[in-house]
Design a protein around this motif. Structure first.
Motif, short mmCIF file in Angstrom:
data_model
loop_
_atom_site.label_atom_id
_atom_site.label_comp_id
_atom_site.label_asym_id
_atom_site.label_seq_id
_atom_site.Cartn_x
_atom_site.Cartn_y
_atom_site.Cartn_z
N ASN A 47 -10.76 -3.84 3.54
CA ASN A 47 -10.88 -3.03 2.32
C ASN A 47 -9.64 -2.17 2.11
N SER A 48 -9.13 -1.61 3.20
CA SER A 48 -7.94 -0.75 3.09
C SER A 48 -6.70 -1.57 2.75
N PHE A 49 -6.56 -2.73 3.38
CA PHE A 49 -5.43 -3.60 3.03
C PHE A 49 -5.47 -3.98 1.55
N ALA A 50 -6.65 -4.30 1.07
CA ALA A 50 -6.79 -4.71 -0.33
C ALA A 50 -6.41 -3.59 -1.29
N LYS A 51 -6.75 -2.35 -0.93
CA LYS A 51 -6.42 -1.21 -1.79
C LYS A 51 -4.92 -0.91 -1.75
N ALA A 52 -4.29 -1.17 -0.61
CA ALA A 52 -2.85 -0.90 -0.50
C ALA A 52 -2.00 -2.01 -1.13
N TYR A 53 -2.56 -3.22 -1.18
CA TYR A 53 -1.82 -4.42 -1.58
C TYR A 53 -1.10 -4.28 -2.93
N PRO A 54 -1.75 -3.81 -4.00
CA PRO A 54 -1.04 -3.74 -5.29
C PRO A 54 0.22 -2.89 -5.26
N SER A 55 0.24 -1.89 -4.40
CA SER A 55 1.39 -0.98 -4.33
C SER A 55 2.50 -1.50 -3.42
N PHE A 56 2.19 -2.46 -2.56
CA PHE A 56 3.16 -2.89 -1.56
C PHE A 56 3.48 -4.39 -1.64
N LYS A 57 3.35 -4.95 -2.84
CA LYS A 57 3.65 -6.37 -3.00
C LYS A 57 5.12 -6.69 -2.76
N GLN A 58 5.97 -5.66 -2.85
CA GLN A 58 7.40 -5.85 -2.64
C GLN A 58 7.85 -5.34 -1.27
N ASN A 59 6.90 -5.03 -0.39
CA ASN A 59 7.22 -4.47 0.91
C ASN A 59 6.96 -5.52 1.98
N ALA A 60 8.03 -6.04 2.56
CA ALA A 60 7.91 -7.14 3.52
C ALA A 60 7.11 -6.73 4.76
N SER A 61 7.29 -5.50 5.22
CA SER A 61 6.58 -5.06 6.43
C SER A 61 5.08 -5.02 6.19
N PHE A 62 4.68 -4.47 5.04
CA PHE A 62 3.25 -4.45 4.72
C PHE A 62 2.70 -5.85 4.61
N LEU A 63 3.39 -6.72 3.87
CA LEU A 63 2.90 -8.08 3.67
C LEU A 63 2.74 -8.81 5.00
N LYS A 64 3.65 -8.57 5.92
CA LYS A 64 3.55 -9.23 7.23
C LYS A 64 2.32 -8.72 7.98
N ASN A 65 2.06 -7.39 7.88
CA ASN A 65 0.84 -6.84 8.48
C ASN A 65 -0.40 -7.48 7.87
N TYR A 66 -0.39 -7.59 6.56
CA TYR A 66 -1.56 -8.13 5.86
C TYR A 66 -1.77 -9.61 6.20
N ILE A 67 -0.68 -10.35 6.26
CA ILE A 67 -0.77 -11.77 6.62
C ILE A 67 -1.36 -11.93 8.01
#
Length: 421
Positions: free
Chosen positions: A361-381
């Motif tokens: 749930n927290s990843f999903a809420k953060a996702y729209p703001s961090f679509k251009q952040n490679a570190s976040f995307l790698k965490n989410y993946i």
């Protein structure tokens, strides 16, 4: 010696009771000329009520004296009585010799009320009346500087310097030009003017501006030289310590940077920037315990500051103290506006606590703001991979590969998903 002169002497001697008695006698016995002089002296010393009393008394004798009305307008502005100030200024006709001064005071009145454009119009009107009067040019330049109209401000300051002025109203014109050029991003020209100002007079504010400008150019050694010189001149100039520490940090002089932080805290133990900067330096020195102490100190000063809370929870997550992170962020999420970084930090903490649904749930809420952040995307993946989500993970992978197209591991993973599904 007049009663007014005796009063001023008593004030200089610190005898306020005697000064009050002499003031009453001055109002009763001194000549009008002596009262004019006393009024000027008291105004310079900051005795506003007494100055006002003299001006009102003189105005009863000289009701056509517009300079007294201008003076009363200035006083009522200082008292915060804008309506009375406006009334006094309205009594002055355009044909009056005091009209240009009335326009200047009117500009001050509107400036205090935040009506900067109206203030500007009053000053431009005054300029039409008196031409290149230095006081008007300077007032306009100062107004433009405060409004962020730096090019116009520079023109005014430079016009005054052409007329032979180095300083007006205690303001060094070269320093002002340097500050304006720095704000415009013309750092080379800014440095030239700031150095010129320091040659004329070594002032701590100018040294600070010079050091700050060097920092903007990433010339940290020169910035530090200016900041160290400032600190020697005035160790209580607390604004310099975080910048000097940052400059030393950039030069990798971490132990010296920490000394500067500790020195700054001796002068200002309630400066949050010093604690934050100190925590950053301690983290680079791999002293997490000391860094945490600084974070706790800054949060005592400002417990709801999002930036400080995020920095602290970054440390807690690094130490795998996930429950503490969750507790802190749950409190922060009660605010109306939430920094999306909180959701990212919360996702990491919940994942560490094996609360996978909450993490998702927290990843999903953060996702729209961090679509251009490679570190976040790698965490989410990584999270989606563990959860076995082979549908949404494609979208996140595509976002990541747009930023990091040469990541062979992720390219291979993306191709394997596409080939199997």
């Amino acid at each position: 010696m007049s009663y007014g002169e005796k009063m001023i002497q008593s004030l200089k001697d610190g005898n306020l009771e005697e000064a009050n008695l002499l003031f009453a006698q001055a109002l009763e016995h001194d000549s009008d000329e002596e009262l004019y002089l006393l009024s000027d002296s008291l105004y310079e010393l900051g005795f506003i009520e007494e100055t006002k009393a003299i001006n009102l008394q003189l105005l009863e004798v000289y009701p056509e004296n517009d300079e007294l009305k201008v003076g009363l307008a200035e006083i009522t502005i200082e008292e915060g009585d804008m309506e009375s100030a406006m009334d006094w200024l309205a009594k002055i006709e355009e044909t009056s010799e005091a009209y240009p001064q009335a326009l200047l005071v009117s500009a001050d009145l509107y400036y205090v009320q935040g009506l900067y454009e109206v203030s500007e119009q009053k000053l431009l009107q005054a300029k039409e009346v008196v031409g290149d009067e230095p006081a008007v040019i300077f007032a306009l330049a100062e107004l433009h500087f405060s409004m962020g109209k730096y090019a116009q401000a520079i023109k005014g300051y430079e016009d005054l310097m052409v007329q032979g002025y180095d300083e007006l109203s205690g303001i060094n014109l070269s320093a002002r030009c340097g500050g304006a050029y720095s704000a415009m991003g013309d750092f080379e020209e800014a440095i030239n003017y700031l150095k010129q100002s320091l040659e004329e007079s070594e002032h701590v504010d100018t040294l600070f501006q010079l050091g700050f400008t060097y920092m903007q150019q990433k010339e940290y050694q020169r910035a530090n030289e200016a900041f160290f010189k400032l600190k020697e001149l005035d160790p209580s100039y607390t604004s310099v310590y975080p910048y000097l520490a940052k400059g030393l940090e950039e030069e990798l002089r971490l132990d010296k940077a920490q000394e500067v932080i500790q020195e700054g805290l001796q002068y200002d133990e309630f400066n949050p920037e010093l604690y934050v900067q100190g925590a950053n330096i301690y983290l680079k020195l791999e002293d997490e315990e000391a860094a945490e102490g600084y974070y706790q100190k800054v949060l005592e000063l400002d417990p709801d500051n999002a930036a400080y809370l995020l920095a602290y929870t970054n440390l807690l997550n690094k130490q795998e103290r996930f429950s503490e992170t969750v507790e802190i962020i749950q409190h922060a999420l009660t605010e109306d506006e939430v920094d999306p970084q909180f959701y990212w930090n919360m996702a990491i903490a919940n994942e560490g606590l094996e609360e996978y649904e909450a993490a998702g749930n927290s990843f999903a809420k953060a996702y729209p703001s961090f679509k251009q952040n490679a570190s976040f995307l790698k965490n989410y993946i990584s999270y989606l991979r563990e959860e076995g989500d082979r549908v949404f993970i494609k979208e996140v992978l595509r976002d990541y590969l747009l930023i990091e197209p040469s990541d062979e591991e992720m390219l291979s993973f993306y191709e394997s998903i596409n080939s199997n599904y």
